[in-house]
Write an enzyme that holds these catalytic residues in place. Sequence first.
Site, PDB file in Angstrom:
ATOM      1  N   HIS A 102       0.883  -1.175   0.000  1.00 28.50           N
ATOM      2  CA  HIS A 102       0.000   0.000   0.000  1.00 28.50           C
ATOM      3  C   HIS A 102       0.917   1.220   0.000  1.00 28.50           C
ATOM      4  O   HIS A 102       2.020   1.171   0.547  1.00 28.50           O
ATOM      5  CB  HIS A 102      -0.824   0.113   1.277  1.00 28.50           C
ATOM      6  N   ASP A 105       2.213   1.931   3.468  1.00 29.94           N
ATOM      7  CA  ASP A 105       3.156   0.980   4.090  1.00 29.94           C
ATOM      8  C   ASP A 105       4.571   1.519   3.994  1.00 29.94           C
ATOM      9  O   ASP A 105       5.444   1.139   4.778  1.00 29.94           O
ATOM     10  CB  ASP A 105       3.207  -0.370   3.336  1.00 29.94           C
TER      11      ASP A 105
HETATM   12  C1  XUL Z   1      -7.555  -6.633   4.417  1.00 28.38           C
HETATM   13  C2  XUL Z   1      -6.812  -7.026   3.195  1.00 28.38           C
HETATM   14  C3  XUL Z   1      -5.920  -5.991   2.622  1.00 28.38           C
HETATM   15  C4  XUL Z   1      -5.873  -5.997   1.132  1.00 28.38           C
HETATM   16  C5  XUL Z   1      -5.100  -4.852   0.539  1.00 28.38           C
HETATM   17  O1  XUL Z   1      -8.335  -7.635   4.954  1.00 28.38           O
HETATM   18  O2  XUL Z   1      -6.894  -8.145   2.752  1.00 28.38           O
HETATM   19  O3  XUL Z   1      -4.641  -6.169   3.151  1.00 28.38           O
HETATM   20  O4  XUL Z   1      -5.319  -7.185   0.645  1.00 28.38           O
HETATM   21  O5  XUL Z   1      -5.545  -3.623   0.989  1.00 28.38           O
END
Ligand code: XUL
Length: 447
Positions: A102, A105
């Site tokens: 993300h 992150d």
């Molecule tokens: C949350 C989830 C996230 C997504 C990306 O449950 O799975 O980590 O994969 O935002």
Amino acid sequence: MSEYYDFNKMEYIGNQKGLKAGDGFHYYNPGELIQGKKMSEWLKFSVAYWHTMDQRLVDPFGDGTAQRPWDKFEDPMEQALAKVDYMFEFLDKMNVEYFAFHDRDLAPEGKTLRETNANLDKVVDKIVEKMQETGKKVLWNTSSLFTNPRFVAGGATAPFADIVAYSAAQIKHSLEIAKRVNSMNYVFWGGREGYESLLNTDMKLEQEHIAKFFHMAKDYANEIGYTGQFLLEPKPKEPTSHQYDTDAATTIAFLKTYGLEKDFKLNLEGNHAYLAGHTYEHEVRVARDAGLLGSLDANMGDKLIGWDIDEFPNDIYEATLVMYEMLKNGGLATGGLNFDAKPRRQSFTMEDLFLAHTAGMDTYAAGLRVAAKLLEDRVFDSVIEDRYSSFKSGIGADFENDKVTFKELEDYVIDKPQSELIAATKSGHLEQLKSTLNNYIFTVLGK
Ligand code: XUL
Ligand code: CO
């Protein structure tokens, strides 16, 4: 490459030893051919930045327990830049080609989006350099529209226009990063895109907003020449009580309702499937049947605890059946197997991170081996062919080929005695089938 970890690079050693960090893989042999393709091509494993680099191993009742070598960097930007080095060496040691992240992150937020973007760009500059140096790739990137308090009521579905505008600006920058790092896919997980109560929610308007938002995101990707696959990741609840992208079927209906099915596929996660009351293989089958299977967040949940606990996969039955769907799909195209997973709170050492990834990779590699054999021997194919064989001739073929009306179907059965109808049914032989599956697991992996 500099040495941050006191572990050997993970290599294939076969299944004769007990699983210990540094020993190597028992089932994952990257160069071995399975159905004519290298295991590393079927299994594009990816390390999740948010778990492996950032996760403190918190739970709803306790602080983080994680002990990480990068904790010694106190300045947030200094730590963010240092973590890039640790990440790339981790990928190298784990023999993993891909990673996922993300935006948030990677770097701390500043006072404005402009400052936040500047922090982020500094870390992305370093990531791009490291990618060029090592050949590692980004499976997907995404944007966090759920962590900061401004997203208290969602991002693209927020009931506040300023927040929708902020969300758009944030995704715009994330798509620019996707292009810079040549990300294979771009993921949207609806963090807080859902509701807590219908009493204060205009559900139709919120769904229209997010659909418009997705069209705008795709238009912007086209404008800047970013060609990665867009993926939506279903989840039924957590953090909201009702997430809009509840499960694969709901998400496909959403995509089709708003004319987005040509631009998106699905990223399916094991633990999310359980929360939706489905098996993981069910979710993957639904997406495959719709031609929309994109990528996998390879994790699992705990059927007793019931939360989204993002456990590293260790269920060989599930891995086998998910890999079976993947093989039936002819692979995952731009997708892969991203470990959206974290070690347990009591597995707090750096060594546990290596062990956990090894276990996850071996589970899916073992599943792939068993699934390939099941396919090769046509175990389920022949059962299913036989089960539906009455549609190959007679009234079944007429039905299949649109040659009969309701009236003609009625004429066909109206005078049939019950004994003939019962004789037309066959046993499902489920116990036999499940024990055949067990035998495949034991014999293929026991070799
Ligand atoms: C949350 C989830 C996230 C997504 C990306 O449950 O799975 O980590 O994969 O935002
Ligand atoms: Co996920």
